[in-house]
Design a protein around this motif. Structure first.
Motif, mmCIF file in Angstrom:
data_model
loop_
_atom_site.group_PDB
_atom_site.id
_atom_site.type_symbol
_atom_site.label_atom_id
_atom_site.label_comp_id
_atom_site.label_asym_id
_atom_site.label_seq_id
_atom_site.Cartn_x
_atom_site.Cartn_y
_atom_site.Cartn_z
ATOM 1 N N LEU A 1 0.845 -1.132 0.141
ATOM 2 C CA LEU A 1 0.053 0.088 -0.002
ATOM 3 C C LEU A 1 0.677 1.180 0.099
ATOM 4 C CD1 LEU A 1 -2.778 1.088 -0.008
ATOM 5 C CD2 LEU A 1 -2.842 1.094 2.330
ATOM 6 N N PRO A 2 1.832 1.329 0.951
ATOM 7 C CA PRO A 2 2.933 2.644 0.865
ATOM 8 C C PRO A 2 3.366 2.932 -0.639
ATOM 9 C CG PRO A 2 3.077 1.299 3.049
ATOM 10 C CD PRO A 2 2.333 0.475 2.074
ATOM 11 N N GLU A 3 3.827 1.593 -0.965
ATOM 12 C CA GLU A 3 4.562 1.803 -2.280
ATOM 13 C C GLU A 3 3.540 2.089 -3.508
ATOM 14 O OE1 GLU A 3 6.184 -1.652 -5.358
ATOM 15 O OE2 GLU A 3 7.218 -1.537 -3.239
ATOM 16 N N ALA A 4 2.306 1.529 -3.430
ATOM 17 C CA ALA A 4 1.358 2.113 -4.396
ATOM 18 C C ALA A 4 0.998 3.537 -4.312
ATOM 19 C CB ALA A 4 -0.067 1.313 -4.322
ATOM 20 N N ILE A 5 0.718 4.072 -2.994
ATOM 21 C CA ILE A 5 0.632 5.327 -2.810
ATOM 22 C C ILE A 5 1.596 6.426 -3.364
ATOM 23 C CG2 ILE A 5 0.398 7.254 -0.929
ATOM 24 C CD1 ILE A 5 -1.045 4.811 0.905
ATOM 25 N N ALA A 6 2.890 5.810 -3.128
ATOM 26 C CA ALA A 6 3.997 6.815 -3.526
ATOM 27 C C ALA A 6 4.101 6.606 -5.291
ATOM 28 C CB ALA A 6 5.331 5.947 -3.091
ATOM 29 N N ALA B 1 -8.189 11.731 -5.027
ATOM 30 C CA ALA B 1 -9.184 11.325 -3.667
ATOM 31 C C ALA B 1 -9.049 9.786 -3.499
ATOM 32 C CB ALA B 1 -10.592 11.438 -4.366
ATOM 33 N N LYS B 2 -8.820 8.977 -4.419
ATOM 34 C CA LYS B 2 -8.549 7.517 -4.345
ATOM 35 C C LYS B 2 -7.306 7.319 -3.478
ATOM 36 C CE LYS B 2 -11.298 5.823 -7.901
ATOM 37 N NZ LYS B 2 -12.000 4.502 -8.018
ATOM 38 N N ARG B 3 -6.096 8.171 -3.797
ATOM 39 C CA ARG B 3 -5.072 7.899 -3.112
ATOM 40 C C ARG B 3 -4.926 8.503 -1.572
ATOM 41 N NH1 ARG B 3 -0.988 12.424 -4.005
ATOM 42 N NH2 ARG B 3 -2.969 13.477 -3.212
ATOM 43 N N ASP B 4 -5.805 9.804 -1.495
ATOM 44 C CA ASP B 4 -5.915 10.122 -0.059
ATOM 45 C C ASP B 4 -6.751 9.330 0.775
ATOM 46 O OD1 ASP B 4 -4.911 12.524 -1.022
ATOM 47 O OD2 ASP B 4 -6.412 13.569 -1.061
ATOM 48 N N MET B 5 -7.737 8.532 0.119
ATOM 49 C CA MET B 5 -8.644 7.277 0.968
ATOM 50 C C MET B 5 -7.523 6.398 1.239
ATOM 51 S SD MET B 5 -11.872 5.029 -0.380
ATOM 52 C CE MET B 5 -10.732 3.963 -1.385
ATOM 53 N N ALA B 6 -6.626 5.939 0.297
ATOM 54 C CA ALA B 6 -5.628 4.953 0.574
ATOM 55 C C ALA B 6 -4.665 5.370 1.761
ATOM 56 C CB ALA B 6 -4.770 4.474 -0.654
ATOM 57 N N LEU B 7 -4.199 6.693 2.004
ATOM 58 C CA LEU B 7 -3.405 7.286 2.667
ATOM 59 C C LEU B 7 -4.361 7.222 4.280
ATOM 60 C CD1 LEU B 7 -0.553 8.550 3.190
ATOM 61 C CD2 LEU B 7 -1.733 10.602 2.636
ATOM 62 N N ALA B 8 -5.273 7.556 4.179
ATOM 63 C CA ALA B 8 -6.149 7.550 5.603
ATOM 64 C C ALA B 8 -6.281 6.078 5.924
ATOM 65 C CB ALA B 8 -7.564 8.159 5.272
ATOM 66 N N ALA B 9 -6.460 5.202 5.027
ATOM 67 C CA ALA B 9 -6.671 3.833 5.414
ATOM 68 C C ALA B 9 -5.428 3.297 6.198
ATOM 69 C CB ALA B 9 -7.034 2.978 4.292
ATOM 70 N N ILE C 1 -7.441 -3.011 2.511
ATOM 71 C CA ILE C 1 -7.578 -3.745 1.623
ATOM 72 C C ILE C 1 -8.699 -3.240 0.567
ATOM 73 C CG2 ILE C 1 -8.831 -5.853 0.927
ATOM 74 C CD1 ILE C 1 -7.870 -7.069 3.688
ATOM 75 N N ALA C 2 -9.726 -2.521 1.030
ATOM 76 C CA ALA C 2 -10.704 -1.859 0.012
ATOM 77 C C ALA C 2 -9.936 -0.640 -0.686
ATOM 78 C CB ALA C 2 -11.840 -1.159 0.833
ATOM 79 N N ALA C 3 -9.200 0.094 0.030
ATOM 80 C CA ALA C 3 -8.460 1.278 -0.458
ATOM 81 C C ALA C 3 -7.239 0.784 -1.525
ATOM 82 C CB ALA C 3 -7.313 1.779 0.615
ATOM 83 N N TYR C 4 -6.596 -0.414 -1.514
ATOM 84 C CA TYR C 4 -5.852 -0.874 -2.409
ATOM 85 C C TYR C 4 -6.470 -1.320 -3.450
ATOM 86 C CZ TYR C 4 -1.795 -3.476 -4.485
ATOM 87 O OH TYR C 4 -0.861 -3.751 -5.152
ATOM 88 N N LYS C 5 -7.676 -2.001 -3.690
ATOM 89 C CA LYS C 5 -8.378 -2.355 -4.788
ATOM 90 C C LYS C 5 -8.782 -0.900 -5.359
ATOM 91 C CE LYS C 5 -10.537 -6.532 -2.724
ATOM 92 N NZ LYS C 5 -11.703 -7.095 -2.548
ATOM 93 N N GLU C 6 -9.393 0.196 -4.668
ATOM 94 C CA GLU C 6 -9.531 1.334 -5.393
ATOM 95 C C GLU C 6 -8.246 2.148 -6.017
ATOM 96 O OE1 GLU C 6 -12.623 3.119 -5.613
ATOM 97 O OE2 GLU C 6 -13.487 1.169 -5.143
ATOM 98 N N ILE C 7 -7.066 1.916 -5.524
ATOM 99 C CA ILE C 7 -5.982 2.770 -6.079
ATOM 100 C C ILE C 7 -5.305 1.759 -6.934
ATOM 101 C CG2 ILE C 7 -4.152 2.010 -4.347
ATOM 102 C CD1 ILE C 7 -3.265 4.722 -4.331
ATOM 103 N N LYS C 8 -5.501 0.551 -7.175
ATOM 104 C CA LYS C 8 -4.802 -0.493 -8.022
ATOM 105 C C LYS C 8 -4.999 -0.094 -9.579
ATOM 106 C CE LYS C 8 -3.023 -4.484 -8.860
ATOM 107 N NZ LYS C 8 -2.012 -4.363 -9.855
ATOM 108 N N PRO C 9 -6.140 0.391 -10.099
ATOM 109 C CA PRO C 9 -6.149 0.671 -11.511
ATOM 110 C C PRO C 9 -5.087 2.031 -11.803
ATOM 111 C CG PRO C 9 -8.179 0.443 -10.813
ATOM 112 C CD PRO C 9 -7.564 0.320 -9.544
ATOM 113 N N ALA C 10 -5.097 2.871 -10.924
ATOM 114 C CA ALA C 10 -4.188 3.956 -10.796
ATOM 115 C C ALA C 10 -2.866 3.685 -11.006
ATOM 116 C CB ALA C 10 -4.393 5.029 -10.131
ATOM 117 N N LEU C 11 -2.669 2.588 -10.016
ATOM 118 C CA LEU C 11 -1.120 2.193 -9.820
ATOM 119 C C LEU C 11 -0.946 1.326 -11.303
ATOM 120 C CD1 LEU C 11 1.286 1.167 -8.150
ATOM 121 C CD2 LEU C 11 0.092 -1.005 -7.233
ATOM 122 N N ASP C 12 -1.551 0.514 -11.744
ATOM 123 C CA ASP C 12 -1.399 -0.109 -13.246
ATOM 124 C C ASP C 12 -1.011 0.855 -14.207
ATOM 125 O OD1 ASP C 12 -1.775 -2.476 -11.764
ATOM 126 O OD2 ASP C 12 -4.023 -2.503 -12.665
#
Length: 83
Positions: free
Chosen positions: A9-14, A50-58, A68-79
């Motif tokens: 998750l932190p790697e995805a956020i970065a 918004a999705k990144r901020d949600m992941a950071l808050a989680a 887990i929910a935040a990672y699923k939300e941020i995954k398309p942007a990570l891809d």
């Protein structure tokens, strides 16, 4: 080797944050060339932020279900960031 959620998750956020920075630069360039041309890009940036901020808050909450929910939300942007 498989990463844990606490590592992934932190790697995805970065990575997504880095992508947001690049997109903001592109939107600024578009606006300079033609006012209003960067609006679509800016709308996408707002959604991704918004999705990144949600992941950071989680991540900061430590709530595994929220992470887990935040990672699923941020995954398309990570891809997109990893492409």
């Amino acid at each position: 080797m498989t990463q844990s959620l606490g590592e992934a998750l932190p790697e995805a956020i970065a990575k997504v944050s880095e992508m947001i920075g690049k997109m903001e630069a592109e939107a600024k360039e578009l606006e300079e060339v033609s006012p209003g041309a960067g609006r679509g890009t800016q709308m996408m940036i707002d959604i991704i932020k918004a999705k990144r901020d949600m992941a950071l808050a989680a991540q900061q909450s430590g709530d595994v279900i929220a992470m887990i929910a935040a990672y699923k939300e941020i995954k398309p942007a990570l891809d997109l960031a990893s492409a």
